[in-house]
Design a protein around this motif. Structure first.
Motif, PDB file in Angstrom:
ATOM      1  N   PHE A   1       0.778 -27.635 -10.917  1.00  0.00           N
ATOM      2  CA  PHE A   1       0.365 -26.525 -12.097  1.00  0.00           C
ATOM      3  C   PHE A   1      -1.253 -26.259 -11.850  1.00  0.00           C
ATOM      4  O   PHE A   1      -2.200 -27.281 -11.630  1.00  0.00           O
ATOM      5  N   GLY A   2      -1.874 -25.207 -11.968  1.00  0.00           N
ATOM      6  CA  GLY A   2      -3.229 -25.140 -11.935  1.00  0.00           C
ATOM      7  C   GLY A   2      -3.761 -24.874 -13.407  1.00  0.00           C
ATOM      8  O   GLY A   2      -3.259 -24.930 -14.317  1.00  0.00           O
ATOM      9  N   GLY A   3      -5.103 -24.679 -13.238  1.00  0.00           N
ATOM     10  CA  GLY A   3      -6.001 -24.686 -14.457  1.00  0.00           C
ATOM     11  C   GLY A   3      -6.748 -23.495 -14.829  1.00  0.00           C
ATOM     12  O   GLY A   3      -6.564 -22.589 -13.782  1.00  0.00           O
ATOM     13  N   ASP A   4      -7.576 -23.369 -15.670  1.00  0.00           N
ATOM     14  CA  ASP A   4      -8.090 -22.024 -16.024  1.00  0.00           C
ATOM     15  C   ASP A   4      -8.952 -21.600 -14.973  1.00  0.00           C
ATOM     16  O   ASP A   4      -9.166 -20.563 -14.591  1.00  0.00           O
ATOM     17  N   GLU A   5      -9.466 -22.515 -14.150  1.00  0.00           N
ATOM     18  CA  GLU A   5     -10.422 -22.469 -13.285  1.00  0.00           C
ATOM     19  C   GLU A   5      -9.806 -21.603 -12.136  1.00  0.00           C
ATOM     20  O   GLU A   5     -10.470 -21.311 -11.158  1.00  0.00           O
ATOM     21  N   ASP A   6      -8.340 -21.602 -11.879  1.00  0.00           N
ATOM     22  CA  ASP A   6      -7.631 -21.133 -10.858  1.00  0.00           C
ATOM     23  C   ASP A   6      -7.006 -19.842 -11.159  1.00  0.00           C
ATOM     24  O   ASP A   6      -6.783 -18.975 -10.249  1.00  0.00           O
ATOM     25  N   ALA A   7      -7.603 -19.187 -12.304  1.00  0.00           N
ATOM     26  CA  ALA A   7      -6.897 -17.967 -12.886  1.00  0.00           C
ATOM     27  C   ALA A   7      -7.542 -16.636 -11.989  1.00  0.00           C
ATOM     28  O   ALA A   7      -6.867 -15.827 -11.633  1.00  0.00           O
ATOM     29  N   ALA A   8      -8.602 -16.854 -11.544  1.00  0.00           N
ATOM     30  CA  ALA A   8      -9.461 -15.772 -10.922  1.00  0.00           C
ATOM     31  C   ALA A   8      -8.707 -15.613  -9.467  1.00  0.00           C
ATOM     32  O   ALA A   8      -8.982 -14.423  -8.775  1.00  0.00           O
ATOM     33  N   ALA A   9      -8.109 -16.596  -8.926  1.00  0.00           N
ATOM     34  CA  ALA A   9      -7.606 -16.573  -7.632  1.00  0.00           C
ATOM     35  C   ALA A   9      -6.036 -16.317  -7.648  1.00  0.00           C
ATOM     36  O   ALA A   9      -5.334 -16.335  -6.474  1.00  0.00           O
ATOM     37  N   VAL A  10      -5.558 -16.325  -8.607  1.00  0.00           N
ATOM     38  CA  VAL A  10      -3.985 -15.821  -8.602  1.00  0.00           C
ATOM     39  C   VAL A  10      -3.770 -14.558  -8.106  1.00  0.00           C
ATOM     40  O   VAL A  10      -4.334 -13.619  -8.175  1.00  0.00           O
ATOM     41  N   VAL A  11      -2.610 -14.450  -7.350  1.00  0.00           N
ATOM     42  CA  VAL A  11      -2.401 -13.291  -6.359  1.00  0.00           C
ATOM     43  C   VAL A  11      -1.023 -12.482  -7.134  1.00  0.00           C
ATOM     44  O   VAL A  11      -0.884 -11.277  -6.753  1.00  0.00           O
ATOM     45  N   GLU A  12      -0.463 -13.233  -8.065  1.00  0.00           N
ATOM     46  CA  GLU A  12       0.530 -12.480  -8.640  1.00  0.00           C
ATOM     47  C   GLU A  12       0.715 -12.896 -10.207  1.00  0.00           C
ATOM     48  O   GLU A  12       0.659 -14.020 -10.366  1.00  0.00           O
ATOM     49  N   ARG A  13       0.657 -12.016 -11.037  1.00  0.00           N
ATOM     50  CA  ARG A  13       0.806 -12.223 -12.406  1.00  0.00           C
ATOM     51  C   ARG A  13       2.165 -11.359 -12.872  1.00  0.00           C
ATOM     52  O   ARG A  13       2.241 -10.592 -12.741  1.00  0.00           O
ATOM     53  N   PHE A  14       2.689 -12.408 -13.823  1.00  0.00           N
ATOM     54  CA  PHE A  14       4.003 -11.972 -14.556  1.00  0.00           C
ATOM     55  C   PHE A  14       3.911 -12.021 -15.998  1.00  0.00           C
ATOM     56  O   PHE A  14       3.215 -12.848 -16.671  1.00  0.00           O
ATOM     57  N   ASP A  15       4.302 -10.901 -16.768  1.00  0.00           N
ATOM     58  CA  ASP A  15       4.419 -10.866 -18.067  1.00  0.00           C
ATOM     59  C   ASP A  15       5.452 -11.482 -18.715  1.00  0.00           C
ATOM     60  O   ASP A  15       6.539 -11.034 -18.404  1.00  0.00           O
ATOM     61  N   ALA A  16       5.181 -12.875 -19.264  1.00  0.00           N
ATOM     62  CA  ALA A  16       6.326 -13.815 -19.562  1.00  0.00           C
ATOM     63  C   ALA A  16       6.808 -13.585 -20.953  1.00  0.00           C
ATOM     64  O   ALA A  16       7.132 -14.530 -21.685  1.00  0.00           O
ATOM     65  N   THR A  17       6.331 -12.700 -21.547  1.00  0.00           N
ATOM     66  CA  THR A  17       6.780 -12.230 -22.904  1.00  0.00           C
ATOM     67  C   THR A  17       8.255 -12.530 -23.165  1.00  0.00           C
ATOM     68  O   THR A  17       9.041 -11.865 -22.481  1.00  0.00           O
ATOM     69  N   GLY A  18       8.522 -13.168 -24.065  1.00  0.00           N
ATOM     70  CA  GLY A  18       9.867 -13.593 -24.416  1.00  0.00           C
ATOM     71  C   GLY A  18      10.677 -14.463 -23.348  1.00  0.00           C
ATOM     72  O   GLY A  18      11.572 -15.033 -23.618  1.00  0.00           O
ATOM     73  N   LEU A  19       9.787 -15.483 -22.978  1.00  0.00           N
ATOM     74  CA  LEU A  19       9.918 -16.570 -22.258  1.00  0.00           C
ATOM     75  C   LEU A  19       9.404 -17.942 -22.865  1.00  0.00           C
ATOM     76  O   LEU A  19       8.217 -17.860 -23.147  1.00  0.00           O
ATOM     77  N   TRP A  20      10.411 -18.864 -22.804  1.00  0.00           N
ATOM     78  CA  TRP A  20       9.968 -19.999 -22.992  1.00  0.00           C
ATOM     79  C   TRP A  20       9.896 -21.141 -21.883  1.00  0.00           C
ATOM     80  O   TRP A  20      10.802 -21.224 -21.106  1.00  0.00           O
ATOM     81  N   LEU A  21       8.482 -21.730 -21.639  1.00  0.00           N
ATOM     82  CA  LEU A  21       8.559 -22.566 -20.235  1.00  0.00           C
ATOM     83  C   LEU A  21       8.669 -24.023 -20.854  1.00  0.00           C
ATOM     84  O   LEU A  21       7.726 -24.243 -21.778  1.00  0.00           O
TER      85      LEU A  21
END
Length: 372
Positions: A30-50
């Motif tokens: 799992f990454g942290g906030d500092e890794d957000a800028a380097a993310v290559v794919e983003r998914f809208d997980a609205t309606g999901l429980w992780l």
């Protein structure tokens, strides 16, 4: 390269509660906030429980039959195929780690795919009650065969009827098992419905008590003081009773199964009141049971365990019992075992519905995705 980020999800915290947030998977952790800028794919997980991956600390992945003779009659090819099928069902349920309570050898464990597995290899039971010397040798044999845990059947089960609390081993035999296991740095898990065998097991240092159907208040206090974990396996006895009533298991087992179904919620509440740590275990041993692992969490909730505590018993609680404090949590740097639900898994009806598991990741790799 950083991997993916799930945004706008409901994320399980270390307190067992869900909160809005995002989760980043990167290079197997799992990454942290500092890794957000380097993310290559983003998914809208609205309606999901992780949630973190669940851990079933009492299952029998290699078992496909209730009767031992039927299990022993399977060929090596049939056994390997069964492990593959059962591992796939288990992963699809959201379980990413198991402690196998007997039947899964080191060779067969290679068929378990990406499932994390801690082995006991074989159970020590009535046929091994041949004195301390024999048991010391058996513990060593299991260690040599790759066991990470020593499994002891210290009382009977549903087949024992009124004799369910009669100890399988005498005090010297039980002590020999624990002392030898401790010398080999192997923890001991003990099948015990209650009685003197349960008390002695706690006094000798058992790491976990399995089932504990008839555990007393005093034994709960002893377990809490010792830091031992109780693995109730509430659901399995309801399933066994249903099979008896359907005629697929012998009717002679019905009285003991009903006794367990009636007594187990009381035992669970006793453990809660005494502050005993709980972990999720299913005792699954049939093709029809593997893959229904989260039914146990539903049964715990219905027995009186708060949903937050039940979810923790199935994630961090099980991981902690197995010595893996890095698993069962969603936090930066932890191995990225992740389950995505399409509804709140704090509700029993969701836990019983496998279609609610949308995806399962192990070590950041997608190993199951729902179809349709």
């Amino acid at each position: 390269m950083t991997g993916v980020q799930f945004e706008n999800a409901q994320v399980l915290g270390v307190d067992g509660r869900f909160r809005p947030g995002s989760v980043i998977l990167k290079e197997g952790v799992f990454g942290g906030d500092e890794d957000a800028a380097a993310v290559v794919e983003r998914f809208d997980a609205t309606g999901l429980w992780l949630t973190p991956g669940f851990v079933d600390v009492h299952t029998h992945l290699a078992w496909r039959a209730f009767d031992a003779a039927d299990r022993d009659g399977l060929s090596p090819v049939e056994q390997a195929r069964g492990v593959r099928l059962n591992a796939g069902r288990t992963l699809a349920a959201g379980v990413t780690g198991i402690r196998d309570a007997g039947g899964l050898s080191a060779a067969l464990a290679q068929e378990a795919g990406g499932l994390r597995a801690a082995l006991s290899v074989e159970m020590l039971g009535a046929s091994d009650a041949r004195g301390p010397a024999h048991l010391r040798g058996r513990v060593q044999q299991l260690a040599d065969a790759g066991a990470a845990w020593i499994k002891v059947v210290a009382t009977g089960g549903v087949g024992a009827g009124d004799g369910v609390l009669v100890p399988v081993f005498d005090e010297l035999e039980l002590k020999a098992i624990h002392v030898t296991a401790a010398r080999l740095n192997l923890p001991v898990m003990v099948h015990a419905w209650g009685g003197a065998a349960l008390t002695r097991s706690l006094e000798f240092g058992a790491a976990s008590i399995e089932h504990a159907v008839l555990i007393t208040d005093e034994q709960c206090r002893l377990a809490a003081d010792a830091g031992a974990v109780v693995v109730p396996t509430v659901w399995i006895y309801n399933d066994v009773l249903a099979m008896i009533e359907a005629g697929t298991l012998p009717a002679v087992l019905a009285p003991a199964a009903r006794r367990a179904v009636e007594a187990h919620p009381v035992a669970v509440r006793r453990c809660l009141d005494a502050g005993v740590r709980l972990a999720m275990g299913t005792d699954a041993g049939l093709d029809t049971q593997h893959g229904r692992n989260l039914h146990e969490l539903a049964a715990l909730i219905e027995a009186g365990v708060p949903s937050e505590a039940a979810l923790l018993a199935g994630t961090a609680g099980g991981a902690r019992l197995l010595g893996r404090r890095d698993l069962g949590v969603i936090r930066p740097g932890a191995p990225a075992d992740l389950v995505c639900f399409t509804a709140d898994p704090g509700r029993p009806e969701v836990l019983r519905d496998p279609s609610r598991v949308a995806a399962v990741y192990v070590r950041g790799r997608l190993l199951h995705q729902a179809t349709g």
